[in-house]
Design a protein around this motif. Structure first.
Motif, mmCIF file in Angstrom:
data_model
loop_
_atom_site.group_PDB
_atom_site.id
_atom_site.type_symbol
_atom_site.label_atom_id
_atom_site.label_comp_id
_atom_site.label_asym_id
_atom_site.label_seq_id
_atom_site.Cartn_x
_atom_site.Cartn_y
_atom_site.Cartn_z
ATOM 1 N N MET A 1 46.740 25.396 41.916
ATOM 2 C CA MET A 1 47.345 24.975 40.650
ATOM 3 C C MET A 1 46.985 25.929 39.516
ATOM 4 N N LEU A 2 45.957 26.733 39.711
ATOM 5 C CA LEU A 2 45.488 27.631 38.647
ATOM 6 C C LEU A 2 46.028 29.046 38.788
ATOM 7 N N ILE A 3 46.791 29.318 39.845
ATOM 8 C CA ILE A 3 47.248 30.679 40.103
ATOM 9 C C ILE A 3 48.078 31.228 38.936
ATOM 10 N N VAL A 4 49.038 30.431 38.462
ATOM 11 C CA VAL A 4 49.932 30.917 37.403
ATOM 12 C C VAL A 4 49.189 31.143 36.087
ATOM 13 N N PRO A 5 48.432 30.155 35.566
ATOM 14 C CA PRO A 5 47.696 30.436 34.320
ATOM 15 C C PRO A 5 46.664 31.545 34.488
ATOM 16 N N GLN A 6 46.049 31.665 35.642
ATOM 17 C CA GLN A 6 45.108 32.761 35.867
ATOM 18 C C GLN A 6 45.826 34.104 35.839
ATOM 19 N N PHE A 7 47.011 34.155 36.419
ATOM 20 C CA PHE A 7 47.775 35.402 36.423
ATOM 21 C C PHE A 7 48.146 35.813 35.000
ATOM 22 N N VAL A 8 48.589 34.842 34.209
ATOM 23 C CA VAL A 8 48.943 35.143 32.816
ATOM 24 C C VAL A 8 47.721 35.649 32.051
ATOM 25 N N ALA B 1 45.003 37.042 33.332
ATOM 26 C CA ALA B 1 44.618 38.352 33.854
ATOM 27 C C ALA B 1 45.520 39.450 33.310
ATOM 28 N N LYS B 2 46.790 39.140 33.140
ATOM 29 C CA LYS B 2 47.720 40.123 32.582
ATOM 30 C C LYS B 2 47.371 40.431 31.137
ATOM 31 N N GLN B 3 47.048 39.408 30.359
ATOM 32 C CA GLN B 3 46.682 39.621 28.957
ATOM 33 C C GLN B 3 45.369 40.393 28.814
ATOM 34 N N LEU B 4 44.482 40.226 29.777
ATOM 35 C CA LEU B 4 43.189 40.918 29.746
ATOM 36 C C LEU B 4 43.237 42.262 30.477
ATOM 37 N N HIS B 5 44.425 42.651 30.948
ATOM 38 C CA HIS B 5 44.615 43.921 31.670
ATOM 39 C C HIS B 5 43.725 43.999 32.911
ATOM 40 N N LEU B 6 43.677 42.904 33.663
ATOM 41 C CA LEU B 6 42.844 42.836 34.863
ATOM 42 C C LEU B 6 43.669 42.816 36.148
ATOM 43 N N LEU B 7 44.995 42.950 36.021
ATOM 44 C CA LEU B 7 45.823 42.961 37.219
ATOM 45 C C LEU B 7 45.589 44.241 38.018
ATOM 46 N N ASP B 8 45.750 44.111 39.318
ATOM 47 C CA ASP B 8 45.642 45.245 40.233
ATOM 48 C C ASP B 8 44.311 45.985 40.097
ATOM 49 N N SER B 9 43.228 45.217 40.026
ATOM 50 C CA SER B 9 41.902 45.818 39.922
ATOM 51 C C SER B 9 40.878 44.936 40.610
ATOM 52 N N LEU B 10 39.826 45.568 41.108
ATOM 53 C CA LEU B 10 38.743 44.809 41.724
ATOM 54 C C LEU B 10 37.996 43.992 40.676
ATOM 55 N N VAL B 11 37.971 44.485 39.442
ATOM 56 C CA VAL B 11 37.323 43.739 38.355
ATOM 57 C C VAL B 11 38.030 42.410 38.141
ATOM 58 N N GLY B 12 39.359 42.416 38.251
ATOM 59 C CA GLY B 12 40.120 41.186 38.105
ATOM 60 C C GLY B 12 39.758 40.165 39.178
ATOM 61 N N LEU B 13 39.491 40.635 40.381
ATOM 62 C CA LEU B 13 39.047 39.727 41.442
ATOM 63 C C LEU B 13 37.668 39.172 41.128
ATOM 64 N N ILE B 14 36.756 40.054 40.735
ATOM 65 C CA ILE B 14 35.377 39.646 40.488
ATOM 66 C C ILE B 14 35.292 38.617 39.377
ATOM 67 N N VAL B 15 35.978 38.859 38.274
ATOM 68 C CA VAL B 15 35.908 37.962 37.110
ATOM 69 C C VAL B 15 36.354 36.556 37.484
ATOM 70 N N THR C 1 47.909 37.822 45.073
ATOM 71 C CA THR C 1 48.713 37.665 43.857
ATOM 72 C C THR C 1 48.584 38.845 42.913
ATOM 73 N N ILE C 2 47.380 39.377 42.718
ATOM 74 C CA ILE C 2 47.187 40.374 41.658
ATOM 75 C C ILE C 2 47.035 41.809 42.163
ATOM 76 N N ILE C 3 46.811 42.002 43.457
ATOM 77 C CA ILE C 3 46.605 43.359 43.964
ATOM 78 C C ILE C 3 47.893 43.879 44.598
ATOM 79 N N THR C 4 48.388 45.005 44.088
ATOM 80 C CA THR C 4 49.574 45.656 44.655
ATOM 81 C C THR C 4 49.253 47.049 45.185
ATOM 82 N N ASP C 5 48.227 47.686 44.648
ATOM 83 C CA ASP C 5 47.801 49.000 45.112
ATOM 84 C C ASP C 5 47.084 48.837 46.458
ATOM 85 N N GLN C 6 47.616 49.469 47.503
ATOM 86 C CA GLN C 6 47.039 49.287 48.833
ATOM 87 C C GLN C 6 45.604 49.795 48.929
#
Length: 276
Positions: free
Chosen positions: A120-127, A129-143, A215-220
């Motif tokens: 249930m938190l995937i969508v708000p977390q994605f939004v 993460a996008k605002q915090l520029h954490l998409l497609d990064s290991l830091v985004g996973l860790i946080v 959801t957030i990682i696209t870079d292989q």
């Protein structure tokens, strides 16, 4: 045979059946990882591979950047577990030892995280993460892994800290020890069982997490193992031998972590359950 003996026999039979049910999938995974692709889906299933081969493991370790994905998962799981256990232990110590306005209310709000399904938190977390520029990064996973495990760890550790005699804390206060010193030199050493339990649960959750990483990682080059294992699925058929071989390798770090902390595990499960 006495009633007591029958009860003991029944208990062991139930435990044995439960153990077999739990171990069978793991045994089948290991067995299949040593089978050639042509023998993977044989009926009835064979638990002893014949012929046996290590080709699946060789192909896994030499293809699809498996080593890089293993390293990514290790970095994310180790850092997020360490941060989660450290932060939650400080929070738990504050809830257990300090009196402040709204303490119980804040703690109950924190525990809401235990009853909200992660999906249930995937969508708000994605939004976020996008605002915090954490998409497609290991830091985004860790946080977000750290944030997602704080509630359970804080709940577990608070109960243990509250079970530590307050007299020990007061004695250190009389000697002039600061709150940080009491936390670092008294609470943490005595909380090893609870810390070990929290570490095992957190590492397992972070190592196996799939949905958020997908959801957030696209870079292989930044994929973690649970997501990367799907690369062994072909367009027309899944290479189950490779999938099971990769899964067997992925289990190894979890087993190592459990073996390192298992001496405290059972004790930590019941720590803080009963207040003296």
């Amino acid at each position: 045979m006495s009633r007591m003996s029958l009860a003991v026999v029944f208990r062991y039979v139930v435990l044995a059946v439960g153990a077999i049910i739990m171990v069978t999938p793991f045994v089948y995974l290991l067995s299949t990882s040593f089978k050639p692709q042509a023998y993977v889906l044989t009926i009835p299933p064979e638990f002893i591979p014949d012929p046996a081969t290590t080709a699946n493991y060789e192909q896994v370790l030499t293809s699809h950047n498996f080593g890089l994905y293993f390293l990514n998962s290790t970095i994310v799981a180790v850092i997020s577990t360490a941060l989660s256990v450290l932060i939650s232990s400080m929070m738990a110590f504050a809830f257990a030892r300090f009196e402040f306005r709204g303490r119980e209310l804040i703690f109950r709000i924190l525990l809401i995280g235990l009853i909200v399904p992660a999906m249930m938190l995937i969508v708000p977390q994605f939004v976020l993460a996008k605002q915090l520029h954490l998409l497609d990064s290991l830091v985004g996973l860790i946080v977000f892994y750290v944030a997602g495990t704080l509630a359970l760890n804080t709940f577990l550790l608070r109960g243990f800290f509250e079970s530590i005699p307050a007299e020990l804390d007061q004695a250190m206060q009389i000697d002039g020890a600061s709150a940080w010193w009491r936390y670092w030199r008294l609470a943490l050493p005595l909380a090893k069982p609870a810390l070990a339990t929290a570490t095992i649960f957190t590492f397992l959750a972070n190592w196996d997490e799939f949905a958020w990483a997908l959801t957030i990682i696209t870079d292989q080059d930044k994929l973690t193992l649970p997501v990367a294992i799907q690369l062994f699925q072909g367009q027309n058929a899944t290479q189950w031998g490779l999938v099971f071989a990769a899964s067997a390798i992925a289990i190894v770090p979890v087993i190592i972590v459990f073996l390192v902390f298992q001496r405290y595990f059972v004790q930590g499960l019941t720590a803080g359950a009963v207040k003296g």
